[in-house]
Design an enzyme around this catalytic site. Structure first.
Site, short mmCIF file in Angstrom:
data_model
loop_
_atom_site.label_atom_id
_atom_site.label_comp_id
_atom_site.label_asym_id
_atom_site.label_seq_id
_atom_site.Cartn_x
_atom_site.Cartn_y
_atom_site.Cartn_z
N ARG A 88 0.82 -1.21 0.00
CA ARG A 88 0.00 0.00 0.00
C ARG A 88 0.85 1.27 0.00
O ARG A 88 0.30 2.37 0.00
CB ARG A 88 -0.86 0.01 1.26
CG ARG A 88 -2.35 -0.27 1.00
CD ARG A 88 -3.01 -0.26 2.36
NE ARG A 88 -4.43 -0.09 2.37
CZ ARG A 88 -5.30 -1.09 2.51
NH1 ARG A 88 -4.89 -2.33 2.52
NH2 ARG A 88 -6.58 -0.83 2.61
N ARG A 161 -17.89 -4.08 9.22
CA ARG A 161 -16.61 -3.59 9.74
C ARG A 161 -16.77 -2.25 10.43
O ARG A 161 -17.53 -1.39 9.96
CB ARG A 161 -15.60 -3.45 8.59
CG ARG A 161 -15.06 -4.78 8.15
CD ARG A 161 -14.28 -4.70 6.87
NE ARG A 161 -13.33 -3.60 6.79
CZ ARG A 161 -12.49 -3.42 5.78
NH1 ARG A 161 -12.46 -4.30 4.78
NH2 ARG A 161 -11.67 -2.40 5.77
P1 AMP Z 1 -8.58 -3.31 4.14
O1 AMP Z 1 -9.24 -4.51 4.78
O2 AMP Z 1 -7.59 -3.71 3.07
O3 AMP Z 1 -9.56 -2.27 3.68
O4 AMP Z 1 -7.69 -2.65 5.29
C1 AMP Z 1 -8.28 -2.12 6.47
C2 AMP Z 1 -7.29 -1.21 7.18
O5 AMP Z 1 -6.16 -1.97 7.62
C3 AMP Z 1 -6.70 -0.08 6.34
O6 AMP Z 1 -7.54 1.06 6.28
C4 AMP Z 1 -5.38 0.19 7.10
O7 AMP Z 1 -5.60 0.93 8.27
C5 AMP Z 1 -4.95 -1.22 7.50
N1 AMP Z 1 -4.08 -1.87 6.49
C6 AMP Z 1 -4.36 -3.00 5.77
N2 AMP Z 1 -3.35 -3.32 4.96
C7 AMP Z 1 -2.40 -2.38 5.14
C8 AMP Z 1 -1.11 -2.13 4.58
N3 AMP Z 1 -0.61 -2.93 3.63
N4 AMP Z 1 -0.42 -1.05 5.00
C9 AMP Z 1 -0.91 -0.23 5.97
N5 AMP Z 1 -2.11 -0.39 6.52
C10 AMP Z 1 -2.86 -1.45 6.13
#
Ligand code: AMP
Ligand code: ADP
Length: 215
Positions: A88, A161
């Site tokens: 990311r 979520r």
């Molecule tokens: P997601 O389920 O991919 O929408 O991720 C939910 C949250 O987890 C994001 O908004 C970030 O706060 C954190 N997160 C997930 N993957 C990453 C990553 N690769 N780098 C930094 N934060 C992450």
């Protein structure tokens, strides 16, 4: 096959990753799911990540790279994997290359899922998941066949979520544009980047991804 699904929150990465798990026996590596599991288990990483996730910001690179490095060492990846939510940031993309080199692994493709920001908010705010098997649903776009019952496992427990609300979505989209979208040229320069129209319906997106993977 080892691929990255890259796209903003709500683009459909998890939805398509689950289909690739079923159709190709690849393994979904969702860093968001890993962090939510850490939060639920109350680990040190989970305690540190919770506030950051609730604010729609990114967890620090060192933590995320450590999580992925450990996960890539597990023995269940022989049919390949789908990275969903990682990398990311540019630092994560560079670290991933080093990790893959060291672990003697090679990426086959990076697939960008393009979706307009206006559609993303509606997708995220309407998203929910089966509490038992994790199957994803949407209030409008992906309803279970029988209202209130999971198509896959029959459970009647669903969850939403904590970060899927209109305010947090705004910060998450800002983080995507500021920190994640800038890594697209990194993969374009390596001639690994493919695009799919994430605005299309779910089956059509699956077909576009299959076409890329079968080429
Ligand atoms: P997601 O389920 O991919 O929408 O991720 C939910 C949250 O987890 C994001 O908004 C970030 O706060 C954190 N997160 C997930 N993957 C990453 C990553 N690769 N780098 C930094 N934060 C992450
Ligand atoms: P991501 O993993 O990229 O954050 P999801 O796969 O969880 O996104 O999808 C977000 C929401 O949008 C889910 O509720 C899902 O059912 C719905 N969705 C996924 N793909 C599409 C699509 N192509 N068209 C409409 N809704 C979609």
């Amino acid at each position: 096959m080892k691929i990255i699904l890259l796209g903003p929150p709500g683009a459909g990465k998890g939805t398509q990753a689950k289909r690739l798990e079923e159709n190709r026996k690849m393994v979904q590596l969702s860093t968001g799911d890993m962090l939510r599991a850490a939060v639920a288990a109350g680990t040190d990483v989970g305690k540190k990540a919770k506030e950051i996730m609730d604010a729609g910001q990114l967890v620090d690179d060192e933590t995320m790279i450590g999580i992925i490095s450990d996960r890539l060492d597990e023995p269940d990846l022989e049919n390949g994997f789908i990275l969903d939510g990682f990398p990311r940031t540019e630092a994560q993309a560079i670290a991933l290359d080093t990790l893959l080199d060291v672990k003697d692994m090679k990426l086959d493709a990076v697939i960008e899922m393009r979706v307009d920001d206006e559609a993303l908010t509606e997708r995220i705010v309407g998203r929910y998941t089966c509490g038992s098997c994790g199957q994803g649903y949407h209030d409008t776009f992906q309803k279970p066949e029988v209202d209130g019952t999971c198509d896959k496992c029959g459970s009647q427990e669903f969850s939403r979520r904590a970060d899927d609300n209109a305010e947090t979505v705004k910060s998450r989209l800002e983080a995507y544009h500021a920190q994640t979208a800038p890594i697209l040229p990194y993969y374009k320069d390596k001639e690994m980047l493919k695009g799919v129209d994430g605005m299309a319906d779910i089956d059509e997106v699956t077909a576009q991804i299959e076409k890329i993977l079968s080429a």
